[in-house]
Motif scaffolding. Structure first.
Motif, short mmCIF file in Angstrom:
data_model
loop_
_atom_site.label_atom_id
_atom_site.label_comp_id
_atom_site.label_asym_id
_atom_site.label_seq_id
_atom_site.Cartn_x
_atom_site.Cartn_y
_atom_site.Cartn_z
N GLU A 192 -9.39 11.02 -5.31
CA GLU A 192 -8.42 11.76 -4.50
C GLU A 192 -8.24 11.10 -3.13
O GLU A 192 -7.10 10.89 -2.68
N SER A 193 -9.34 10.76 -2.46
CA SER A 193 -9.23 10.14 -1.14
C SER A 193 -8.55 8.78 -1.21
O SER A 193 -7.70 8.46 -0.38
N LEU A 194 -8.93 7.99 -2.22
CA LEU A 194 -8.24 6.72 -2.40
C LEU A 194 -6.76 6.94 -2.69
O LEU A 194 -5.90 6.19 -2.22
N GLY A 195 -6.47 7.99 -3.46
CA GLY A 195 -5.09 8.29 -3.80
C GLY A 195 -4.24 8.60 -2.58
O GLY A 195 -3.07 8.21 -2.51
N TRP A 196 -4.82 9.30 -1.59
CA TRP A 196 -4.06 9.56 -0.36
C TRP A 196 -3.67 8.25 0.32
O TRP A 196 -2.54 8.08 0.76
N VAL A 197 -4.63 7.33 0.39
CA VAL A 197 -4.39 6.06 1.09
C VAL A 197 -3.41 5.19 0.30
O VAL A 197 -2.44 4.66 0.86
N LEU A 198 -3.66 5.04 -0.99
CA LEU A 198 -2.79 4.19 -1.81
C LEU A 198 -1.39 4.80 -1.92
O LEU A 198 -0.39 4.08 -1.93
N GLY A 199 -1.33 6.13 -2.00
CA GLY A 199 -0.03 6.79 -2.06
C GLY A 199 0.76 6.62 -0.77
O GLY A 199 1.99 6.48 -0.80
N ILE A 201 0.57 4.05 1.22
CA ILE A 201 1.05 2.67 1.19
C ILE A 201 2.31 2.56 0.34
O ILE A 201 3.32 1.99 0.76
N ALA A 202 2.24 3.12 -0.87
CA ALA A 202 3.40 3.06 -1.76
C ALA A 202 4.58 3.82 -1.17
O ALA A 202 5.73 3.37 -1.27
N GLY A 203 4.31 4.95 -0.55
CA GLY A 203 5.37 5.74 0.04
C GLY A 203 6.06 5.04 1.20
O GLY A 203 7.23 5.32 1.49
N ALA A 204 5.33 4.13 1.86
CA ALA A 204 5.91 3.36 2.97
C ALA A 204 6.65 2.12 2.48
O ALA A 204 7.14 1.35 3.29
N GLY A 205 6.70 1.94 1.16
CA GLY A 205 7.45 0.82 0.60
C GLY A 205 6.66 -0.44 0.38
O GLY A 205 7.23 -1.52 0.19
N ALA A 206 5.32 -0.34 0.37
CA ALA A 206 4.47 -1.51 0.13
C ALA A 206 3.74 -1.33 -1.20
O ALA A 206 3.78 -0.27 -1.82
N GLU A 207 3.07 -2.39 -1.64
CA GLU A 207 2.39 -2.40 -2.93
C GLU A 207 0.88 -2.31 -2.71
O GLU A 207 0.29 -3.19 -2.09
N PRO A 208 0.22 -1.24 -3.19
CA PRO A 208 -1.21 -1.06 -2.93
C PRO A 208 -2.10 -1.81 -3.91
O PRO A 208 -1.97 -1.67 -5.12
N TRP A 209 -2.99 -2.64 -3.37
CA TRP A 209 -4.05 -3.29 -4.13
C TRP A 209 -5.39 -2.76 -3.62
O TRP A 209 -5.48 -2.23 -2.50
N VAL A 210 -6.43 -2.92 -4.40
CA VAL A 210 -7.79 -2.64 -3.94
C VAL A 210 -8.66 -3.85 -4.25
O VAL A 210 -8.60 -4.40 -5.36
N HIS A 211 -9.45 -4.26 -3.26
CA HIS A 211 -10.37 -5.38 -3.43
C HIS A 211 -11.81 -4.90 -3.31
O HIS A 211 -12.14 -4.10 -2.43
N SER A 212 -12.66 -5.39 -4.22
CA SER A 212 -14.10 -5.22 -4.07
C SER A 212 -14.79 -6.34 -4.84
O SER A 212 -14.48 -6.57 -6.00
N LEU A 221 -11.02 3.71 -12.16
CA LEU A 221 -10.82 4.72 -11.13
C LEU A 221 -9.80 4.22 -10.10
O LEU A 221 -8.95 4.99 -9.64
N LEU A 222 -9.87 2.94 -9.76
CA LEU A 222 -8.93 2.38 -8.78
C LEU A 222 -7.51 2.46 -9.30
O LEU A 222 -6.59 2.85 -8.57
N ARG A 223 -7.31 2.09 -10.55
CA ARG A 223 -5.96 2.17 -11.12
C ARG A 223 -5.48 3.61 -11.21
O ARG A 223 -4.32 3.91 -10.95
N GLY A 224 -6.39 4.50 -11.59
CA GLY A 224 -6.03 5.91 -11.68
C GLY A 224 -5.64 6.51 -10.33
O GLY A 224 -4.84 7.44 -10.26
N ALA A 225 -6.22 5.95 -9.24
CA ALA A 225 -5.91 6.45 -7.90
C ALA A 225 -4.59 5.89 -7.37
O ALA A 225 -4.13 6.32 -6.31
N GLY A 226 -4.04 4.89 -8.07
CA GLY A 226 -2.75 4.36 -7.64
C GLY A 226 -2.72 2.89 -7.30
O GLY A 226 -1.69 2.38 -6.85
N ALA A 227 -3.83 2.17 -7.53
CA ALA A 227 -3.83 0.73 -7.24
C ALA A 227 -2.93 0.00 -8.23
O ALA A 227 -3.08 0.16 -9.44
N ARG A 228 -2.03 -0.81 -7.72
CA ARG A 228 -1.15 -1.63 -8.57
C ARG A 228 -1.61 -3.08 -8.60
O ARG A 228 -0.96 -3.92 -9.18
#
Length: 326
Positions: A192-199, A201-212, A221-228
């Motif tokens: 959920e928390s990741l989803g707020w952040v990734l969402g 980013i997407a809502g501002a017109g950018a493409e959200p990635w996650v790195h680890s 989990l990262l993809r489910g939260a919205g990571a593209r």
């Protein structure tokens, strides 16, 4: 077309030089470099806190801590980020295509930053929720600012760095005393928390990635939260990770594959070696290179802050040539 990019950090203390290297070597997917050698305000966490909106922090002997208003070090972190964006705007005139920026993720911040009276934000459900939402809010303005400075950029990628996520989920983050560990966070809350952040980013017109580059990071989990996009170290992957990355590529998402060391290697490395290793990996997954290489990005295994300047240039050149081979 496969392209090459960096993960984030570079050695030394000269931001302008790091930016020149990035713009010169990573022409297909340049990014905003981080130069943590300038001090803690320029590090990954300081950089993330510079983006956070509506919360104040200050630097204490134990590290960053939430406060009622931004302290002097918080203001310095914000000023330094603004200066770096000014330099990007100056040197990046005419940049088009794709550009990437990075930000520290909500769970790595929660595992690092302290509450006003001590102990990590991670220990308090309300505090970690507030921090994640403040980061999401700040990222909307940050994305708009970068787009304003680089008006010809068509595709803006925001890479959310979450090296501490696996430790958060596995109850491996130490308490302030060092004698205990914080309780694990449930996966639905982490998502959920990741989803707020990734969402945001997407809502501002950018493409959200996650790195680890930490082993055990739940890629599903990262993809489910919205990571593209998923950015990983090839040498740290489990069997489940390979399956998750194959699903991501099949599903049209990007995989940024860490294929060269982040520090100077003991033996030489060529673009032919890197190309062969990537092709072997795709073959192991049963994927046709001709169908997925346009969604594949080659990167160092992690940040390059611990590398020599010579290896930085060599590594980026090897990545660029290997991407062209693919």
């Amino acid at each position: 077309m496969t392209v090459a990019t960096g993960v984030g950090s570079y050695p030394g203390e000269d931001f302008d030089e790091a930016l020149r290297v990035v713009l010169g070597e990573l022409t297909d997917l340049p990014h905003l470099p981080e130069v943590p050698g300038r001090g803690i305000t320029a590090g990954m966490v300081g950089r993330g806190l510079a983006v956070v909106a509506d919360l104040g922090v200050d630097l204490q002997p134990a590290g960053w801590r939430l406060t009622d208003a931004p302290g002097v070090d918080h203001r310095r972190a914000r000023s330094l980020l603004a200066q770096d964006l000014d330099a990007l705007e100056e040197h990046g005139q005419g940049l088009a295509g794709t550009f990437k920026i990075q930000v520290c993720g909500p769970w790595t911040l929660a595992a690092t930053v302290e509450k006003p009276r001590g102990d990590k934000v991670l220990s308090d459900h309300g505090a970690r929720r507030e921090l994640a939402q403040a980061l999401a809010h700040g990222l909307v303005d940050h994305v708009r600012d970068v787009r304003r400075r680089l008006p010809a950029i068509e595709r803006l990628v925001v890479q959310v760095d979450e090296p501490a996520l696996a430790a958060v989920l596995d109850a491996q983050v130490p308490t302030a005393s060092g004698f205990g560990r914080h309780r694990s966070v449930d996966r639905p809350e982490a998502s959920e928390s990741l989803g707020w952040v990734l969402g945001a980013i997407a809502g501002a017109g950018a493409e959200p990635w996650v790195h680890s580059c930490a082993p055990g990071t739940p890629l599903g989990l990262l993809r489910g939260a919205g990571a593209r996009g998923l950015s990983v170290d090839l040498t740290m992957l489990s069997a489940a990770d390979h399956d998750a990355l194959a699903e991501a590529l099949d599903g049209g998402d990007t995989v940024a594959l860490g294929v060269v060391p982040g520090t100077d290697p003991e033996t030489g490395l060529t673009d032919a070696h890197v190309t062969e290793s990537v092709l072997r990996w795709l073959d192991m997954l049963g994927l046709d290179p001709g169908e997925v290489t346009d969604r594949l990005v080659l990167t160092p295994s992690c940040g390059l802050a611990g590398a020599s300047p010579g290896w930085v240039r060599t590594a980026l050149a090897v990545l660029r040539k290997a991407a062209a081979n693919l």
